[in-house]
Scaffold this active site. Sequence first.
Site, PDB file in Angstrom:
ATOM      1  N   LYS A  36       0.837  -1.202   0.000  1.00 58.22           N
ATOM      2  CA  LYS A  36       0.000   0.000   0.000  1.00 58.22           C
ATOM      3  C   LYS A  36       0.876   1.258   0.000  1.00 58.22           C
ATOM      4  CE  LYS A  36      -1.719   2.632   3.270  1.00 58.22           C
ATOM      5  NZ  LYS A  36      -1.754   3.988   2.663  1.00 58.22           N
ATOM      6  N   GLY A  79       7.607   4.611   7.775  1.00 60.21           N
ATOM      7  CA  GLY A  79       6.719   5.735   8.063  1.00 60.21           C
ATOM      8  C   GLY A  79       7.077   6.339   9.407  1.00 60.21           C
ATOM      9  N   SER A  80       6.086   6.920  10.049  1.00 63.33           N
ATOM     10  CA  SER A  80       6.363   7.658  11.280  1.00 63.33           C
ATOM     11  C   SER A  80       6.533   6.721  12.480  1.00 63.33           C
ATOM     12  CB  SER A  80       5.217   8.632  11.546  1.00 63.33           C
ATOM     13  OG  SER A  80       4.024   7.903  11.696  1.00 63.33           O
ATOM     14  N   THR A  81       7.219   7.219  13.482  1.00 61.89           N
ATOM     15  CA  THR A  81       7.432   6.429  14.703  1.00 61.89           C
ATOM     16  C   THR A  81       6.098   6.148  15.395  1.00 61.89           C
ATOM     17  OG1 THR A  81       9.664   7.256  14.926  1.00 61.89           O
ATOM     18  CG2 THR A  81       8.618   6.470  16.943  1.00 61.89           C
ATOM     19  N   GLU A 131      10.961   0.913   9.602  1.00 60.68           N
ATOM     20  CA  GLU A 131      11.892   1.991   9.223  1.00 60.68           C
ATOM     21  C   GLU A 131      11.176   3.288   9.550  1.00 60.68           C
ATOM     22  OE1 GLU A 131      14.837   1.334   8.188  1.00 60.68           O
ATOM     23  OE2 GLU A 131      14.717  -0.719   7.457  1.00 60.68           O
ATOM     24  N   CYS A 162      13.695  10.905   5.875  1.00 65.08           N
ATOM     25  CA  CYS A 162      13.827  10.390   7.243  1.00 65.08           C
ATOM     26  C   CYS A 162      15.237  10.581   7.769  1.00 65.08           C
ATOM     27  CB  CYS A 162      13.463   8.919   7.258  1.00 65.08           C
ATOM     28  SG  CYS A 162      14.324   8.016   5.963  1.00 65.08           S
ATOM     29  N   GLU A 205      11.171  15.485  14.978  1.00 61.64           N
ATOM     30  CA  GLU A 205      11.289  15.435  13.518  1.00 61.64           C
ATOM     31  C   GLU A 205      10.317  16.437  12.890  1.00 61.64           C
ATOM     32  OE1 GLU A 205       9.773  11.938  11.463  1.00 61.64           O
ATOM     33  OE2 GLU A 205      11.597  11.895  10.258  1.00 61.64           O
TER      34      GLU A 205
HETATM   35  P1  NAP Z   1       2.890   7.760   8.343  1.00 60.01           P
HETATM   36  O1  NAP Z   1       1.848   8.717   8.614  1.00 60.01           O
HETATM   37  O2  NAP Z   1       3.368   6.873   9.433  1.00 60.01           O
HETATM   38  O3  NAP Z   1       2.414   6.888   7.109  1.00 60.01           O
HETATM   39  C1  NAP Z   1       3.187   5.859   6.514  1.00 60.01           C
HETATM   40  C2  NAP Z   1       2.263   4.866   5.845  1.00 60.01           C
HETATM   41  O4  NAP Z   1       1.485   4.197   6.844  1.00 60.01           O
HETATM   42  C3  NAP Z   1       1.270   5.500   4.898  1.00 60.01           C
HETATM   43  O5  NAP Z   1       1.045   4.628   3.819  1.00 60.01           O
HETATM   44  C4  NAP Z   1       0.043   5.630   5.794  1.00 60.01           C
HETATM   45  O6  NAP Z   1      -1.153   5.733   5.087  1.00 60.01           O
HETATM   46  C5  NAP Z   1       0.098   4.338   6.571  1.00 60.01           C
HETATM   47  N1  NAP Z   1      -0.629   4.342   7.846  1.00 60.01           N
HETATM   48  C6  NAP Z   1      -1.130   5.392   8.544  1.00 60.01           C
HETATM   49  N2  NAP Z   1      -1.715   4.962   9.682  1.00 60.01           N
HETATM   50  C7  NAP Z   1      -1.578   3.615   9.703  1.00 60.01           C
HETATM   51  C8  NAP Z   1      -1.954   2.588  10.631  1.00 60.01           C
HETATM   52  N3  NAP Z   1      -2.591   2.854  11.773  1.00 60.01           N
HETATM   53  N4  NAP Z   1      -1.638   1.305  10.341  1.00 60.01           N
HETATM   54  C9  NAP Z   1      -0.966   0.997   9.222  1.00 60.01           C
HETATM   55  N5  NAP Z   1      -0.592   1.921   8.293  1.00 60.01           N
HETATM   56  C10 NAP Z   1      -0.878   3.215   8.540  1.00 60.01           C
HETATM   57  O7  NAP Z   1       4.208   8.473   7.790  1.00 60.01           O
HETATM   58  P2  NAP Z   1       4.266   9.540   6.637  1.00 60.01           P
HETATM   59  O8  NAP Z   1       3.840  10.834   7.214  1.00 60.01           O
HETATM   60  O9  NAP Z   1       3.604   9.030   5.411  1.00 60.01           O
HETATM   61  O10 NAP Z   1       5.823   9.530   6.317  1.00 60.01           O
HETATM   62  C11 NAP Z   1       6.736  10.294   6.992  1.00 60.01           C
HETATM   63  C12 NAP Z   1       7.455   9.479   8.050  1.00 60.01           C
HETATM   64  O11 NAP Z   1       8.124   8.368   7.463  1.00 60.01           O
HETATM   65  C13 NAP Z   1       8.526  10.263   8.729  1.00 60.01           C
HETATM   66  O12 NAP Z   1       8.475  10.071  10.113  1.00 60.01           O
HETATM   67  C14 NAP Z   1       9.822   9.671   8.167  1.00 60.01           C
HETATM   68  O13 NAP Z   1      10.921   9.821   8.988  1.00 60.01           O
HETATM   69  C15 NAP Z   1       9.436   8.268   7.942  1.00 60.01           C
HETATM   70  N6  NAP Z   1      10.312   7.629   6.952  1.00 60.01           N
HETATM   71  C16 NAP Z   1      11.230   6.713   7.390  1.00 60.01           C
HETATM   72  C17 NAP Z   1      12.085   6.106   6.495  1.00 60.01           C
HETATM   73  C18 NAP Z   1      13.104   5.123   6.957  1.00 60.01           C
HETATM   74  O14 NAP Z   1      13.634   4.395   6.126  1.00 60.01           O
HETATM   75  N7  NAP Z   1      13.401   5.043   8.233  1.00 60.01           N
HETATM   76  C19 NAP Z   1      11.989   6.392   5.130  1.00 60.01           C
HETATM   77  C20 NAP Z   1      11.040   7.321   4.715  1.00 60.01           C
HETATM   78  C21 NAP Z   1      10.188   7.918   5.653  1.00 60.01           C
HETATM   79  P3  NAP Z   1      -1.655   7.162   4.535  1.00 60.01           P
HETATM   80  O15 NAP Z   1      -0.522   8.100   4.525  1.00 60.01           O
HETATM   81  O16 NAP Z   1      -2.077   6.828   3.191  1.00 60.01           O
HETATM   82  O17 NAP Z   1      -2.723   7.575   5.433  1.00 60.01           O
END
Ligand code: NAP
Length: 499
Positions: A203, A255-257, A277, A311, A408
């Site tokens: 997804k 995604g986010s922590t 990650e 990230c 962050e």
């Molecule tokens: P996010 O809000 O955590 O979303 C990541 C993904 O998870 C999206 O596809 C999101 O869907 C989905 N999601 C949201 N709530 C969920 C739940 N309860 N259960 C399962 N999936 C769920 O993060 P983001 O704002 O998209 O991305 C930014 C974050 O990613 C930052 O914190 C960044 O540091 C981190 N990041 C980490 C890395 C790494 O390799 N460590 C790489 C890139 C990014 P929707 O967005 O479609 O709602």
Amino acid sequence: MPIAKKKTAAKNNTIKLKFDTSWSYAPAPESKSAATIKPQYDLFINGEWQKPLSKKYFDTINPAKEEKLSEVAESGPADVDKAVNAARHAYEKVWRKMPAKERAKYVFRIARMVQERARELAIIESLDGGKPIRESRDFDVPTAANHFFYYAGWADKLEYAFPNRVTEPLGVAGQIIPWNFPLLMAAWKIAPAIATGNTVVLKPAETTSLTALKLAEIIEESGLPPGVVNIITGAGETGAAIVNHPDINKIAFTGSTDVGKIIQKAIAGTGKKVTLELGGKAANIIFEDAPIDQAVEGVINGIYFNQGHVCCAGSRLYVQESVAKEVIRKLKDRIESLIVGDPLDKNTDIGAINSKQQLATIHKYLDIGKKEGAEMYQSSCALPGKGFWCRPTLFTNVAQSNRIAQEEIFGPVLAILTFRTDDEVIEKANNSPYGLSAGVWTDKGSKIFNMTKRMRAGVIWANTFNKFDPSSPFGGYKESGFGREGGLHGLSAYVNLIN
Ligand code: NAP
Ligand code: MG
């Protein structure tokens, strides 16, 4: 080209050039006509485009123009179930039994097709996500193709990757990715999973679904057996339905922590494997003996690359006190010359912020920084009237305990702090809930080794920043998650070692 405003003869007959700081470039936009975006996208399940059982669609927009690009299907729990069943069937009946060298051929084919359609993928990535075309063209798309190539090469050589061990795939992998590197994150996740014999339900994030759907078109054209890769769109609830589906064997999440913590709680006790990650707050450290101009350029790349939607962005800068004045002056000069604007223009350095919501988060932190007593400096560049934009920003007079130094922000915002000794900077750099990446700038190799040994970060760059290679593992310590993607480590996240 910078415009030389005046040439003035100096006393000793040398010529001094005075530069206009408003670097005027003629627009050089990439043509949208090289990309085809359909008005509506369905779900890619079992090798076919299927209407969502939920009957719902949502808009995906261009954040640089606030214009609708297309609409994509919203998967409900029944759609997730269908995708997982397709992946399970493909796993049991076809993929796990296929000789590894045959599996490799499909992965190679996908890599080649990503290369062949690189221009279209880069344009769509920039349209849908807001990132500069130079980045999507020169980084995202080629690195995505390289991951498919790299893991295709390992598919029939697992006995060399894990000597004297027998491996078996895990089964069905649920993969959930964020919006900052949409195609690249899909490649990071899909390539090692299918190369090792697993099947996938992926997804993408709701604001950037289009390149994952384009990848689904490539996968369809590649002839990959139906159900091996299923790509379903939707929001957080769709992600949660994947995480909670009982027939998933492994969750790979970037995604986010905060969401990472929810996922870890949700799968506790289920036997599902997981790699997370998550977020980061990288410390970039400049010592007084560093090549200062090179370091300044590295810091600029580290935080303003992809609007700071990275990230591993170098969002905390620690400068040794003796060179702090010089570094800050050079950073201010340099951000003044960064070009902010149309993501499709090849001259653009900083594109659009990915969404209205993310822009609001960044603004919230700019206010917090000012209220905490830090001094804010922004480039004076003009911003386009429509769309989501943020000027490159830096804060000086930042304290270690300030929220802008601890949390962050995920935007083009740099917090600058100073230090005197190695011990002090190590303590400050490690004083963070995160531990994803870091950077060290110094002339001395011994100092690099000393620092990297003592810093708690998964990736540490020395005299460079934001360099990636498929053969190199990537992942964090502490609240930045666990598990590694890339390299041999990335393979081991998708296999059981059975003896
Ligand atoms: P996010 O809000 O955590 O979303 C990541 C993904 O998870 C999206 O596809 C999101 O869907 C989905 N999601 C949201 N709530 C969920 C739940 N309860 N259960 C399962 N999936 C769920 O993060 P983001 O704002 O998209 O991305 C930014 C974050 O990613 C930052 O914190 C960044 O540091 C981190 N990041 C980490 C890395 C790494 O390799 N460590 C790489 C890139 C990014 P929707 O967005 O479609 O709602
Ligand atoms: Mg979008």
